[in-house]
Design an enzyme around this catalytic site. Structure first.
Site, PDB file in Angstrom:
ATOM      1  N   THR A 203       0.831  -1.202   0.000  1.00 30.27           N
ATOM      2  CA  THR A 203       0.000   0.000   0.000  1.00 30.27           C
ATOM      3  C   THR A 203       0.868   1.255   0.000  1.00 30.27           C
ATOM      4  OG1 THR A 203      -1.858  -1.151   0.991  1.00 30.27           O
ATOM      5  CG2 THR A 203      -1.756   1.223   1.368  1.00 30.27           C
TER       6      THR A 203
ATOM      7  N   GLU B 115      -3.297  -3.056  -6.950  1.00 29.31           N
ATOM      8  CA  GLU B 115      -3.584  -4.229  -6.116  1.00 29.31           C
ATOM      9  C   GLU B 115      -2.606  -4.172  -4.951  1.00 29.31           C
ATOM     10  OE1 GLU B 115      -5.871  -6.430  -6.339  1.00 29.31           O
ATOM     11  OE2 GLU B 115      -6.637  -6.143  -8.361  1.00 29.31           O
TER      12      GLU B 115
ATOM     13  N   CYS C  95      -0.898 -11.653  -0.180  1.00 29.63           N
ATOM     14  CA  CYS C  95      -1.670 -10.452   0.176  1.00 29.63           C
ATOM     15  C   CYS C  95      -3.023 -10.805   0.772  1.00 29.63           C
ATOM     16  CB  CYS C  95      -1.841  -9.594  -1.062  1.00 29.63           C
ATOM     17  SG  CYS C  95      -2.516 -10.530  -2.443  1.00 29.63           S
TER      18      CYS C  95
HETATM   19  P1  NAD Z   1       6.640  -3.317  -2.973  1.00 30.15           P
HETATM   20  O1  NAD Z   1       5.551  -2.313  -2.878  1.00 30.15           O
HETATM   21  O2  NAD Z   1       7.878  -3.076  -2.195  1.00 30.15           O
HETATM   22  O3  NAD Z   1       7.104  -3.496  -4.486  1.00 30.15           O
HETATM   23  C1  NAD Z   1       6.214  -3.829  -5.508  1.00 30.15           C
HETATM   24  C2  NAD Z   1       6.816  -3.407  -6.832  1.00 30.15           C
HETATM   25  O4  NAD Z   1       6.927  -1.979  -6.844  1.00 30.15           O
HETATM   26  C3  NAD Z   1       8.226  -3.941  -7.080  1.00 30.15           C
HETATM   27  O5  NAD Z   1       8.383  -4.202  -8.454  1.00 30.15           O
HETATM   28  C4  NAD Z   1       9.108  -2.780  -6.658  1.00 30.15           C
HETATM   29  O6  NAD Z   1      10.368  -2.809  -7.298  1.00 30.15           O
HETATM   30  C5  NAD Z   1       8.273  -1.597  -7.133  1.00 30.15           C
HETATM   31  N1  NAD Z   1       8.535  -0.332  -6.455  1.00 30.15           N
HETATM   32  C6  NAD Z   1       9.019  -0.132  -5.208  1.00 30.15           C
HETATM   33  N2  NAD Z   1       9.094   1.181  -4.942  1.00 30.15           N
HETATM   34  C7  NAD Z   1       8.649   1.833  -6.046  1.00 30.15           C
HETATM   35  C8  NAD Z   1       8.492   3.217  -6.384  1.00 30.15           C
HETATM   36  N3  NAD Z   1       8.803   4.180  -5.521  1.00 30.15           N
HETATM   37  N4  NAD Z   1       8.019   3.523  -7.604  1.00 30.15           N
HETATM   38  C9  NAD Z   1       7.683   2.551  -8.498  1.00 30.15           C
HETATM   39  N5  NAD Z   1       7.825   1.233  -8.225  1.00 30.15           N
HETATM   40  C10 NAD Z   1       8.299   0.875  -7.009  1.00 30.15           C
HETATM   41  O7  NAD Z   1       5.991  -4.718  -2.607  1.00 30.15           O
HETATM   42  P2  NAD Z   1       6.723  -6.108  -2.480  1.00 30.15           P
HETATM   43  O8  NAD Z   1       7.473  -6.120  -1.194  1.00 30.15           O
HETATM   44  O9  NAD Z   1       7.441  -6.414  -3.739  1.00 30.15           O
HETATM   45  O10 NAD Z   1       5.461  -7.105  -2.389  1.00 30.15           O
HETATM   46  C11 NAD Z   1       4.745  -7.335  -1.236  1.00 30.15           C
HETATM   47  C12 NAD Z   1       3.508  -6.462  -1.195  1.00 30.15           C
HETATM   48  O11 NAD Z   1       2.699  -6.712  -2.346  1.00 30.15           O
HETATM   49  C13 NAD Z   1       2.620  -6.758  -0.002  1.00 30.15           C
HETATM   50  O12 NAD Z   1       2.181  -5.546   0.532  1.00 30.15           O
HETATM   51  C14 NAD Z   1       1.464  -7.528  -0.617  1.00 30.15           C
HETATM   52  O13 NAD Z   1       0.267  -7.460   0.119  1.00 30.15           O
HETATM   53  C15 NAD Z   1       1.349  -6.886  -1.943  1.00 30.15           C
HETATM   54  N6  NAD Z   1       0.633  -7.778  -2.875  1.00 30.15           N
HETATM   55  C16 NAD Z   1      -0.638  -7.468  -3.238  1.00 30.15           C
HETATM   56  C17 NAD Z   1      -1.341  -8.315  -4.080  1.00 30.15           C
HETATM   57  C18 NAD Z   1      -2.750  -8.005  -4.511  1.00 30.15           C
HETATM   58  O14 NAD Z   1      -3.180  -8.564  -5.520  1.00 30.15           O
HETATM   59  N7  NAD Z   1      -3.487  -7.158  -3.804  1.00 30.15           N
HETATM   60  C19 NAD Z   1      -0.731  -9.471  -4.567  1.00 30.15           C
HETATM   61  C20 NAD Z   1       0.574  -9.756  -4.166  1.00 30.15           C
HETATM   62  C21 NAD Z   1       1.256  -8.893  -3.332  1.00 30.15           C
END
Ligand code: NAD
Length: 488
Positions: A239, A259, A293
């Protein structure tokens, strides 16, 4: 099991290429901490070329209008992934730390099968609807509603279920006629780059339609989000990052599809099979070490059965198969990296500091000397207002919270910034359904009902996201709506 299957190269404008500087970064096995290999570390210039290629492929090829070509290409993509299933499975387990059992469903096999579902959907979709004749403003007219692709889509994905999310974006976005730039998480570059290789070598997808940019820099995707040539952002992640992405996209007023995280409740009503339900709750929180998630991480149980519920969950957690993800019996594997393990351990410390009790687990498993493992952990004695119960931990940590009846259980479940998923258990199906309907979440399972499927729209209420992935709704996220009228 071989871990030699990987792909170093990016996919840009139809070609498998190294980064423009030749730079690479390592991808690591979270169960062993061994370096599996490297992936190209994309540069600004690579991003520039990928955006240019995607824009050109959208604007000046037949991709956006040729449904038959798109359907054929999606089926080729599915066939390629099926034919490489064994290598993909080994690579996915090695790169994500996901237990092998999960690759038989959401981690690999199901997403590959869902490409067929989305190809069928595109093939039979009503791209144009005839609204017929009317006299708007007193002038007779015939009107049509046309659904058209949004344009160039930037897809930014996390590491926890990379194939599921990469394909849940690529499949519908391509089926709808968009071109895509996929930016995977730094922890799982190969899950995206091997797909790039299959697209380049085993499909007729035209150059520029799919571009894949791996990067060691988490925020690399910001370049795509703020670029005016990109029409839509499809983001899955936390989030906090979703908020940043939405702000980055505001400058060019992009369509943003998010998401995000969750902190879902598993509500047990007082007439449910308590031990059975608590056993399921314990199992669920350990799948892929809680790195999902939609996993239910708050077990909300009747106060007068609280001790029984804790005993039931504790007994199930204590015997839950944890450890080596390549073992077909394993349910709970490692966390993705040391940072994520630190985060989980920080929340366990916080639970203790707040006076909570760690009933089971709480440490690192003694038998795992390598890898980012944390024991399945059960926490009691903290309130729903604690950060441990409010914030997403993303680890195998279950918090048990007592309730005083259905309304109280619901208000605890709904008292969360998130609204992604949930579960309700009762001996009375109608009573469970009534609670499910009042949950402010995008999906709810009743008495263990499974909702995950290609035809099911998945997404969140509140700060769990905007929009829906999968299902018809997920496909239509990638479509614009145009109305055409002529005098009649
Ligand atoms: P994250 O938010 O750290 O990263 C997600 C993606 O965003 C990665 O590719 C990352 O490199 C990129 N990113 C990071 N900072 C960014 C920025 N400032 N600008 C643009 N892109 C950026 O999440 P994560 O640790 O990779 O994944 C875990 C999270 O994902 C958990 O919060 C989980 O709940 C969520 N998730 C949600 C769903 C859903 O369908 N709702 C599914 C799977 C995971």
């Amino acid at each position: 099991m071989t871990t030699s299957f990987g792909e170093e190269r990016l996919l840009i404008d139809g070609a498998l290429v190294p980064a423009s500087t030749g730079a690479v970064f390592e991808t690591v096995n979270p169960a062993t901490e061994e370096v599996l290999g490297v992936a190209a570390d994309a540069t600004d210039g690579d991003a520039e070329r990928a955006i240019d290629a995607a824009r050109r492929a959208f604007d000046s090829t037949t991709w956006s209008t040729d449904v038959a070509l798109r359907v054929r290409c999606l089926r080729q993509m599915q066939a390629a992934m099926r034919s490489h299933a064994d290598e993909l499975r080994a690579m996915t387990i090695a790169e994500t730390g996901s237990p092998v059992f999960m690759t038989r469903s959401a981690q690999l096999d199901d997403p590959v099968e869902s490409l067929g579902w989305v190809a069928d959907l595109a093939e039979g979709y009503a791209w144009t609807t005839d609204l017929g004749r009317a006299e708007p403003l007193g002038m007779p007219a015939r009107r049509w509603v046309c659904r058209e692709p949004a344009g160039v889509v930037a897809a930014i994905t996390p590491w926890n279920v990379p194939h599921q999310i990469n394909l849940a974006k690529l499949g519908p976005a391509l089926a709808a006629g968009n071109t895509v730039i996929l930016k995977p998480a730094p922890d799982t570059p190969w899950c995206a780059t091997v797909l790039g290789r299959m697209i380049a070598e085993e499909t007729d997808i035209p150059a520029g339609v799919v571009n894949i940019l791996a990067s060691s820099e988490p925020a690399f995707g910001a370049r795509l989000v703020s670029d005016p040539r990109v029409d839509q952002v499809s983001f899955t992640g936390s989030t906090a990052t979703g908020r940043t992405v939405m702000a980055q996209a505001a400058g060019t007023l992009k369509r943003v599809f998010l998401e995000l995280g969750g902190k879902s409740a598993f509500v047990v009503l007082d007439d449910a099979d308590l031990r059975g339900a608590c056993g399921v709750a314990a199992f669920t929180v350990c799948v892929h070490a809680g790195q999902g998630c939609a996993i239910t991480t708050r077990l909300v149980v009747p106060r007068r059965h609280f001790d029984d519920a804790v005993d039931g969950a504790a007994a199930a957690l204590a015997k839950l198969p944890a450890g080596d993800p390549t073992d077909p019996g394993t349910i709970c594997g490692p966390l993705i990296n040391a940072r994520q393990r630190d985060r989980v351990e920080r929340y366990i410390r916080l639970a203790r500091d707040e006076g909570g009790t760690i009933v089971v687990g709480g440490g690192r498993p003694a038998e795992q000397t390598r890898g980012f493992f944390v024991e399945p952990t059960l926490v009691t004695g903290i309130g729903n207002d604690s950060p441990v119960a409010r914030e997403e931990i993303f680890g195998p940590v279950l918090v048990v919270i007592p309730h005083d009846g259905d309304d109280d259980a619901l208000s605890i479940a709904n008292d969360s910034p998130y609204g992604l998923s949930g579960s309700v258990w009762s001996g009375d199906r109608d009573r469970a359904m009534a609670v499910a309907r009042r949950m402010r979440t995008g999906t709810v399972g009743v008495n263990g009902g499974v909702w995950y499927s290609p035809d099911v729209p998945f997404g969140g209420y509140k700060q769990s996201g905007i929009g829906r992935e999968m299902g018809v709704a997920g496909f239509e996220e990638y479509l614009e709506t145009k109305v055409v009228a002529e005098p009649a």
